[in-house]
Design an enzyme around this catalytic site. Structure first.
Site, PDB file in Angstrom:
ATOM      1  N   LYS A 197       0.695  -1.248  -0.432  1.00 22.96           N
ATOM      2  CA  LYS A 197       0.195  -0.220   0.008  1.00 22.96           C
ATOM      3  C   LYS A 197       0.983   0.806  -0.635  1.00 22.96           C
ATOM      4  O   LYS A 197       1.288   1.518   1.557  1.00 22.96           O
ATOM      5  CB  LYS A 197      -0.554   0.215   1.256  1.00 22.96           C
ATOM      6  CG  LYS A 197      -1.935   0.866   0.959  1.00 22.96           C
ATOM      7  CD  LYS A 197      -2.289   1.682   2.421  1.00 22.96           C
ATOM      8  CE  LYS A 197      -1.259   3.109   2.877  1.00 22.96           C
ATOM      9  NZ  LYS A 197      -1.233   3.347   2.024  1.00 22.96           N
ATOM     10  N   GLU A 270      10.826   2.139   9.469  1.00 16.53           N
ATOM     11  CA  GLU A 270      11.789   2.594   8.931  1.00 16.53           C
ATOM     12  C   GLU A 270      11.284   4.112   9.073  1.00 16.53           C
ATOM     13  O   GLU A 270      10.582   4.516   8.881  1.00 16.53           O
ATOM     14  CB  GLU A 270      12.181   2.478   7.310  1.00 16.53           C
ATOM     15  CG  GLU A 270      12.923   1.176   7.219  1.00 16.53           C
ATOM     16  CD  GLU A 270      14.079   1.051   8.020  1.00 16.53           C
ATOM     17  OE1 GLU A 270      15.079   2.469   8.066  1.00 16.53           O
ATOM     18  OE2 GLU A 270      14.490  -0.220   7.718  1.00 16.53           O
ATOM     19  N   CYS A 304      13.819  11.130   4.864  1.00 14.37           N
ATOM     20  CA  CYS A 304      14.274  10.309   6.109  1.00 14.37           C
ATOM     21  C   CYS A 304      15.685  10.378   6.777  1.00 14.37           C
ATOM     22  O   CYS A 304      15.977  11.411   7.997  1.00 14.37           O
ATOM     23  CB  CYS A 304      14.593   9.035   6.219  1.00 14.37           C
ATOM     24  SG  CYS A 304      15.578   7.978   4.884  1.00 14.37           S
ATOM     25  N   GLU A 402      10.919  16.955  14.069  1.00 16.54           N
ATOM     26  CA  GLU A 402      11.402  16.543  12.927  1.00 16.54           C
ATOM     27  C   GLU A 402      11.064  17.500  11.675  1.00 16.54           C
ATOM     28  O   GLU A 402       9.220  17.794  12.014  1.00 16.54           O
ATOM     29  CB  GLU A 402      11.086  14.847  12.078  1.00 16.54           C
ATOM     30  CG  GLU A 402      11.283  14.904  10.518  1.00 16.54           C
ATOM     31  CD  GLU A 402      11.193  13.702  10.254  1.00 16.54           C
ATOM     32  OE1 GLU A 402       9.550  13.048  10.580  1.00 16.54           O
ATOM     33  OE2 GLU A 402      11.817  12.725  10.295  1.00 16.54           O
TER      34      GLU A 402
HETATM   35  P1  NAD Z   1       2.951   8.825   7.453  1.00 17.01           P
HETATM   36  O1  NAD Z   1       3.163   7.787   8.391  1.00 17.01           O
HETATM   37  O2  NAD Z   1       1.837   9.110   7.973  1.00 17.01           O
HETATM   38  O3  NAD Z   1       2.111   7.866   6.326  1.00 17.01           O
HETATM   39  C1  NAD Z   1       3.709   6.751   5.301  1.00 17.01           C
HETATM   40  C2  NAD Z   1       2.236   5.498   5.146  1.00 17.01           C
HETATM   41  O4  NAD Z   1       2.287   5.109   6.800  1.00 17.01           O
HETATM   42  C3  NAD Z   1       1.829   6.214   3.936  1.00 17.01           C
HETATM   43  O5  NAD Z   1       1.145   4.584   2.870  1.00 17.01           O
HETATM   44  C4  NAD Z   1       0.278   5.947   5.213  1.00 17.01           C
HETATM   45  O6  NAD Z   1      -0.769   5.887   3.709  1.00 17.01           O
HETATM   46  C5  NAD Z   1       0.234   5.149   6.100  1.00 17.01           C
HETATM   47  N1  NAD Z   1      -0.215   4.695   6.797  1.00 17.01           N
HETATM   48  C6  NAD Z   1      -0.969   6.552   7.374  1.00 17.01           C
HETATM   49  N2  NAD Z   1      -1.319   6.307   8.670  1.00 17.01           N
HETATM   50  C7  NAD Z   1      -1.628   4.741   8.733  1.00 17.01           C
HETATM   51  C8  NAD Z   1      -2.202   3.838   9.861  1.00 17.01           C
HETATM   52  N3  NAD Z   1      -2.311   4.109  11.062  1.00 17.01           N
HETATM   53  N4  NAD Z   1      -1.849   1.977   9.609  1.00 17.01           N
HETATM   54  C9  NAD Z   1      -1.818   1.685   8.552  1.00 17.01           C
HETATM   55  N5  NAD Z   1      -1.205   2.534   7.517  1.00 17.01           N
HETATM   56  C10 NAD Z   1      -0.335   3.948   7.821  1.00 17.01           C
HETATM   57  O7  NAD Z   1       4.746   9.196   7.397  1.00 17.01           O
HETATM   58  P2  NAD Z   1       4.161  10.428   6.130  1.00 17.01           P
HETATM   59  O8  NAD Z   1       4.235  11.357   7.108  1.00 17.01           O
HETATM   60  O9  NAD Z   1       4.066  10.624   5.077  1.00 17.01           O
HETATM   61  O10 NAD Z   1       5.858  10.090   6.056  1.00 17.01           O
HETATM   62  C11 NAD Z   1       6.810  11.555   6.360  1.00 17.01           C
HETATM   63  C12 NAD Z   1       7.539  10.391   7.942  1.00 17.01           C
HETATM   64  O11 NAD Z   1       8.674   9.139   7.353  1.00 17.01           O
HETATM   65  C13 NAD Z   1       9.323  10.815   7.750  1.00 17.01           C
HETATM   66  O12 NAD Z   1       9.067  10.774   9.135  1.00 17.01           O
HETATM   67  C14 NAD Z   1      10.158  10.956   7.202  1.00 17.01           C
HETATM   68  O13 NAD Z   1      11.259  10.486   8.268  1.00 17.01           O
HETATM   69  C15 NAD Z   1      10.008   9.320   7.645  1.00 17.01           C
HETATM   70  N6  NAD Z   1      10.697   7.983   6.611  1.00 17.01           N
HETATM   71  C16 NAD Z   1      11.103   7.353   7.113  1.00 17.01           C
HETATM   72  C17 NAD Z   1      12.389   6.536   6.057  1.00 17.01           C
HETATM   73  C18 NAD Z   1      12.917   5.513   6.601  1.00 17.01           C
HETATM   74  O14 NAD Z   1      13.524   5.242   5.908  1.00 17.01           O
HETATM   75  N7  NAD Z   1      13.337   5.938   7.958  1.00 17.01           N
HETATM   76  C19 NAD Z   1      11.790   6.746   4.261  1.00 17.01           C
HETATM   77  C20 NAD Z   1      10.744   7.838   4.740  1.00 17.01           C
HETATM   78  C21 NAD Z   1      10.494   8.418   4.930  1.00 17.01           C
END
Ligand code: NAD
Length: 533
Positions: A197, A270, A304, A402
């Site tokens: 997803k 991650e 990230c 962040e």
């Molecule tokens: P997010 O957690 O809001 O969303 C990420 C994914 O999770 C999306 O596909 C979203 O639809 C899904 N999601 C949201 N709520 C959910 C739930 N309750 N259950 C299951 N899935 C759910 O993150 P974001 O704000 O879109 O992304 C940015 C964040 O991701 C930043 O904090 C960034 O640092 C982190 N990030 C980390 C890495 C890494 O490798 N460590 C890489 C990229 C991004």
């Protein structure tokens, strides 16, 4: 704004809100038809750089999620019986396809995420590296291994790597091609099927990835895509998965970890970071400036492993600051598909609001803006300037939280131990960088930094692009690792198989229990004497 050379321009979105500004309807349909979605509803995706519609994304129901897992289970059974060499050959084919089709991949990434083309290029590059690495090291990671048996020569132990089954992958929008695919490649190689997803904002790029997997020859049903809000589909995915790989925010990661714990399935998380760079007094300043520009402003800081805090030694602070500010001010900002832009747009109004709020809060509480500090609506609806702050203090929101945007706080340090302590401050521990001409000393300092990856004389690429190196976070930046042996072994169960010859684990040859215990004690002492583990 230029035109996509592959797919041609546009219906006029003013007249037909369902039409794509950038792509022919057939192109969009070929991508979105891959989603398992029967709800009959769709969500319009917009191009961040222009605010104009790109596509309508069909939405999946909970029943669609169940169907995706049913297909995955069927496909996985046949897939697990294929040879490691056959699976690796498909990864090598994917490697070639991704390099051949990189222009189309980058176009789509630029349209959907608003990032500059040079930052989009990192994505096909990372997937090609990942595919090649796992294809070439498949046997090393997956072959059955001999281990020591308890009785030399008579107990033969082997450890098998058994696929978990169906892996659920939930990915974010920031690097939509690589985040959708990179964790799935080792899962497939290890004999699993995948249900994924991707984030709603970047579905087309993730769907192009799915299409390329099929072109490479991965059988249908092995890679299944569902679309919809994570909070609605996440639970149903976790209920049906044998393992979850999640990339996203720390807040969501904690929810996922709890749901996985309820089912006692494993997960890798991650998550976010507040990544530091240390510039030591003997650093090559030009190298540090070049690295800082990439570390802070790649994909407008929505990375990230981006840096949001820089600690610079007193002796070089002024020189570094002058050069870094000049280089930041000279950056070329633009939307578009062409090379030549140094930074593109943020992805959404939400991201723009967060970045604006963090900078405004810091300035209101006394931080100084050395470069940037403003939105740029003249360039596109979500543009924000690359921004350097000085004088950031713990009462400011951007001190420890962040931002996930193009905002860096610059701090001076007098004492290295103090700089290391400040770099380790806070809850995160994803990535760090150290600039110093004394690499040996930098390696000693690296061991004191509580981050999953530490780069020396490089911002983040040295670890991230070395696919043999495990990548992931300590503390609230995550659990588990992608890449390397760790990145594929998370998708396998280890199974120990031992066969026993001649001697059994109970008295024989007329010995009673006491004599047997004595014999075993003598044997243990003997084995210890000859140095046996
Ligand atoms: P997010 O957690 O809001 O969303 C990420 C994914 O999770 C999306 O596909 C979203 O639809 C899904 N999601 C949201 N709520 C959910 C739930 N309750 N259950 C299951 N899935 C759910 O993150 P974001 O704000 O879109 O992304 C940015 C964040 O991701 C930043 O904090 C960034 O640092 C982190 N990030 C980390 C890495 C890494 O490798 N460590 C890489 C990229 C991004």
């Amino acid at each position: 704004m230029s035109v996509n050379p592959t797919t041609g321009l546009p219906a006029d979105p003013e007249h037909d809100p369902r039409a794509s500004y950038a792509f022919e309807p057939e192109y969009v349909a070929a991508l979105t038809d891959q989603i398992i979605a029967t709800s009959g509803t769709g969500v319009t995706a917009y191009a961040p750089a222009t605010g104009k519609p790109l596509a309508v994304i069909p939405q999946s129901t909970v029943e669609d999620v169940a169907e995706a897992y049913a297909r995955a289970r069927r496909a996985q059974q046949a897939w697990a019986r294929t040879s490691i060499d056959d699976r690796a050959a498909l990864l090598m084919r994917l490697h070639d396809i991704v390099l051949d089709r990189q222009d189309e991949i980058m176009d789509l990434i630029c349209w959907e995420s608003g990032k500059a083309r040079k930052h989009a290029f990192d994505e096909p590059l990372h997937i090609a590296l990942t595919a090649r690495y796992y294809a070439r090291t498949a046997h090393k990671h997956l072959d059955t291994e001999r281990r020591l048996g308890v009785i030399p020569a008579l107990t033969r132990v082997e450890v098998n790597r058994v696929p978990k089954g169906v892996v659920g992958i939930i990915s974010p929008w920031n690097y939509p091609f690589t985040m959708a695919l990179c964790d799935g490649l080792p899962a497939l190689l290890a004999g699993n099927a995948v249900v994924t997803k991707p984030d709603a904002q970047t579905m087309l790029t993730a769907l192009l990835g799915a299409q390329l997997l099929e072109e490479a020859g991965f059988p249908r049903g092995l890679w299944n895509v569902v679309a919809g809000p994570g909070r609605e589909l996440g639970g149903p995915m976790i209920e049906r998965s044998d393992y979850i790989c999640f990339t996203g925010s720390t807040a969501t990661g904690k929810i996922i970890a709890q749901q996985c714990a309820d089912r006692l399935i494993g997960c890798s998380l991650e998550l976010g970071g507040k990544n530091p760079i240390l510039v030591l007094r003997d650093a090559d300043i030009d190298k540090a400036v070049e690295g800082a520009i990439r570390a802070c402003f790649s994909n407008a800081g929505q990375l990230c492993v981006s840096t949001e805090r820089m600690f610079v030694a007193d002796q070089v602070y002024d020189r570094f600051k002058e050069k870094f500010v000049a280089a930041t001010r000279a950056m070329r900002l633009s939307a578009g598909l062409e090379w030549g832009s140094d930074m593109g747009s943020l992805i959404s109004q939400d991201q723009l609001d967060t970045v604006t709020a963090h900078v405004d809060d810091a300035v209101a509480k006394g931080a100084r803006v050395l470069a940037g500090g403003k939105p740029r609506p003249d360039l596109g609806p979500f543009f924000y300037e690359p921004t350097i702050l000085e004088g950031v203090s713990p009462d400011m929101v951007c001190f420890g939280n962040e931002t996930f945007g193009p905002v860096i706080s610059l701090y001076r340090f007098h004492d290295e131990a103090d700089a290391i302590a400040r770099a380790n401050d806070g809850e995160y521990g994803l990535n760090a960088a150290i600039y110093s001409r004394d690499v040996r000393r930098a390696r000693v300092i690296a061991r004191q930094v509580k981050c999953g990856t530490v780069n020396i004389n490089e911002a983040f690429g040295a670890t991230f692009a070395s696919i043999d190196a495990p990548m992931g976070g300590m503390r609230e930046s995550g659990m588990g690792r992608r890449q390397g042996g760790e990145g594929i072994h998370r998708y396998t169960e280890t199974q120990a198989v031992a066969s026993q010859a001649l001697l059994r684990f109970s008295p024989q040859y007329g010995l009673d229990d006491q004599q047997y215990a004595k014999l075993m004690t003598t044997s243990l002492r003997l084995l210890n004497k000859i140095g046996r583990a």
